[in-house]
Design a protein around this motif. Structure first.
Motif, short mmCIF file in Angstrom:
data_model
loop_
_atom_site.label_atom_id
_atom_site.label_comp_id
_atom_site.label_asym_id
_atom_site.label_seq_id
_atom_site.Cartn_x
_atom_site.Cartn_y
_atom_site.Cartn_z
N GLY A 245 -44.91 34.63 -47.29
CA GLY A 245 -45.67 35.61 -48.23
C GLY A 245 -46.97 34.95 -48.91
N LYS B 238 -50.94 33.00 -48.28
CA LYS B 238 -52.08 33.42 -47.30
C LYS B 238 -52.69 32.25 -47.23
N ILE C 200 -46.98 30.09 -43.14
CA ILE C 200 -47.61 30.43 -44.26
C ILE C 200 -47.44 31.77 -44.60
N HIS C 201 -47.44 32.50 -43.52
CA HIS C 201 -47.34 34.18 -43.50
C HIS C 201 -45.82 34.41 -43.80
N LYS C 202 -44.95 33.66 -43.04
CA LYS C 202 -43.30 33.95 -43.33
C LYS C 202 -43.07 33.69 -44.73
N LEU D 109 -49.74 28.56 -39.36
CA LEU D 109 -50.26 30.09 -39.95
C LEU D 109 -49.08 31.04 -40.14
N ASN D 110 -48.24 30.93 -38.89
CA ASN D 110 -47.11 31.71 -39.02
C ASN D 110 -46.13 31.31 -40.17
N LYS E 206 -44.58 27.01 -52.11
CA LYS E 206 -43.88 27.85 -52.44
C LYS E 206 -43.05 27.90 -54.02
N ASP F 114 -57.18 34.64 -43.63
CA ASP F 114 -57.08 35.35 -44.74
C ASP F 114 -58.28 35.29 -45.53
N CYS G 167 -59.99 40.39 -46.63
CA CYS G 167 -59.93 38.97 -46.91
C CYS G 167 -60.54 38.53 -48.15
N GLY H 285 -55.87 35.73 -37.51
CA GLY H 285 -54.87 36.14 -38.78
C GLY H 285 -55.11 35.37 -40.12
N ASP I 146 -50.21 31.51 -54.36
CA ASP I 146 -50.63 32.52 -53.31
C ASP I 146 -51.16 32.34 -52.35
#
Length: 531
Positions: A91, A93, A87-89, A84-85, A40, A180, A231, A178, A45
């Motif tokens: 922002g 993908k 990663i998405h938290k 995965l959660n 991050k 991407d 995706c 979920g 991204d």
């Protein structure tokens, strides 16, 4: 569907070598979770994860035994869901590796469904990419099966509609979870000429590379799966030309977002392939990248890369991994990231990790390297000659563990690493990079940030300048009254040019040497912005 992936930057993780959380010497999912904040901070991204599926590991996970299960040494499905959660938290993908040209010979499909693979009473003359024949005899069935790669990687028969539906069902399962998007392993090999004719000198590629039904299969995959999700897709496509890429990536054709070309990474191989070492001719590189920039501009989309799990380290390959390691690593990054396309960073590239020269063949793990050694010894190559080729081009150069700190094993593991760490970890590591404001890491961070702030990097056209210059790669990008002028010195020589107008957008030295003219110092890169 938006094309958010055009402004994105992808970071590839090779899980086995990234971070080990439990001391067994093998990187794992919990290790990746520990390092998400590092990624991050870098500013990327999308994380592309090399295969983490259940596998006997004949080809480091590219031989999949079960698409719905996580490889035990990497963790569990619960670990994956948590990753995965997380990663998405943040922002970010996640792009998974999709390996559907072949499976492992231990996959249940291989045991249960004969018509999911290619079986013949009599094999043709094709050779495997990993040396030796591309057919293996099965005693039980008294037939041969096709394997373009390892004999433990039988090729799937995409002519069979049931096989295709099984693949699509699996893809939907991951997308519904979920993820991407997908990076698709040798996806342009999935359509074979049904006659499977002999190839010239055993080269079957004319009959399986960009095969007769490839566009039909990809359009069906898009219609059945991809078009229903927002995706990202990138197809690994050896042997694909810019003309092929236009068809694969033109949005009107509804196939893929982008492909990986191999042309620019084959330029330092001689007539006998990658192990036939040859010095890079910069003019060839410039003209090749120019060809791709022009061909896909306003038609399809480029992916931009120097490194991945199959390529040696770029700073050792096209740069200078000695005195000018930092300067040349930044220069190579500048050259690539100022072009049109989605840039890919391979783990360790952002800190300037280098090739490794293990003295003993026993230290190497890669199946391609070990098979090649046997083959070249039989052809009369000397041990030293082969080792030089391995040190320069072997895939294990990319697979040595990520160098996190100057602690033992580079902070990668508290145990014995599955492959030795490059001994230079004491000087080259992420901790050092994070503490130095002039490090390669922060330079990559700036390049990623510029792509988000300047649309010209995403949209501008490309014009090569100083085409015949043997040491300097220079080009312009133009869009709606804006211009970028990029100069990259691929040598230790000093070169002088007229000073371009405009402000300096990014520069790998502290300042210009002169305000009257552009004196490019060894491995210097500078980008000017004009309006």
């Amino acid at each position: 569907m938006s094309d958010w992936w055009k402004m994105a930057c992808v970071y590839q993780i090779y899980p086995r070598s990234f971070m080990d959380s439990d001391g067994d010497g093998i990187g794992d999912i919990q290790g990746i979770i520990q390092k998400l904040d590092y990624l991050k901070t870098l500013g990327i991204d999308i994380i592309w994860l090399s295969p983490i599926y259940d596998s006997p590991n004949d080809d480091n996970g590219y031989d999949i035994r079960n698409y719905y299960k996580i490889m035990q040494e990497f963790g569990t499905m619960e670990d994956f869901n948590y990753l995965l959660n997380e990663i998405h938290k943040r922002g970010l993908k996640l792009m998974m590796d999709l390996v559907v040209n072949h499976t492992s010979d231990e996959h249940e499909w291989f045991q249960k469904y004969e018509d999911f693979y290619y079986w013949r009473e009599k094999p043709n003359n094709w050779k495997s990419v990993f040396s030796g024949p591309a057919w293996e005899y099965d005693e039980e069935r008294r037939q041969y099966y096709l394997h373009i790669f390892s004999k433990k990687q039988p090729d799937l028969n995409w002519e069979n509609p049931k096989l295709r539906q099984s693949v699509y069902e699996m893809m939907r399962w991951w997308l519904d979870k979920g993820v991407d998007g997908f990076r698709m392993d040798v996806i342009n090999f999935i359509s074979k000429d049904p006659a499977l004719p002999d190839g010239p000198d055993g080269d079957g590629s004319p009959y399986f590379m960009n095969g007769p039904r490839i566009h039909e299969f990809l359009r069906e995959m898009n219609q059945e799966v991809l078009s229903n999700y927002d995706c990202i897709t990138v197809g690994e496509m050896p042997g694909a030309s810019p003309e092929d890429a236009k068809t694969y990536t033109n949005p009107e054709n509804r196939e893929l977002n982008m492909i990986f070309t191999f042309e620019h990474m084959d330029l330092d191989g001689g007539p006998n392939g990658k192990w036939d070492l040859k010095k890079l001719n910069l003019v060839d590189l410039k003209e090749n990248l120019e060809k791709w920039q022009h061909a896909l501009h306003q038609v399809g989309w480029n992916s931009l890369y120097w490194n991945n799990h199959d390529q040696p380290r770029i700073v050792s390959r096209f740069g200078d991994d000695g005195d000018y390691r930092v300067e040349s690593a930044k220069m190579l990054a500048t050259c690539l990231h100022m072009m049109q396309g989605t840039p890919y960073i391979y783990q360790g590239e952002e800190i300037g990790m280098t090739n490794v020269a293990f003295k003993s063949l026993e230290k190497y793990q890669d199946i391609e390297t070990l098979n090649m050694y046997k083959e070249k010894i039989a052809e009369g190559w000397s041990h030293d000659q082969i080792m030089k080729a391995i040190h320069t081009k072997g895939r294990d150069n990319a697979r040595t563990p990520m160098q996190w700190s100057n602690e033992e094993n580079g902070g990668f593991t508290t145990g014995d690493p599955w492959i030795d760490v490059n001994p230079n970890y004491e000087k080259i590591n992420a901790n050092e990079a994070l503490q130095d404001s002039n490090s390669i890491f922060y330079y990559y961070q700036s390049l990623i940030d510029l792509r988000k702030r300047y649309n010209i990097i995403t949209k501008g056209d490309f014009k090569l300048i100083h085409r015949e210059h043997p040491d300097v790669f220079a080009y312009e990008r133009s869009s709606e009254g804006e211009k970028l002028v990029v100069y990259c010195n691929f040598s230790e020589n000093v070169h002088t040019f007229a000073l371009p107008d405009g402000e300096i957008l990014i520069h790998n030295y502290d300042q210009l040497e002169s305000c009257e003219q552009l004196n490019l110092r060894p491995w210097e890169a500078v980008v000017f912005y004009q309006t």
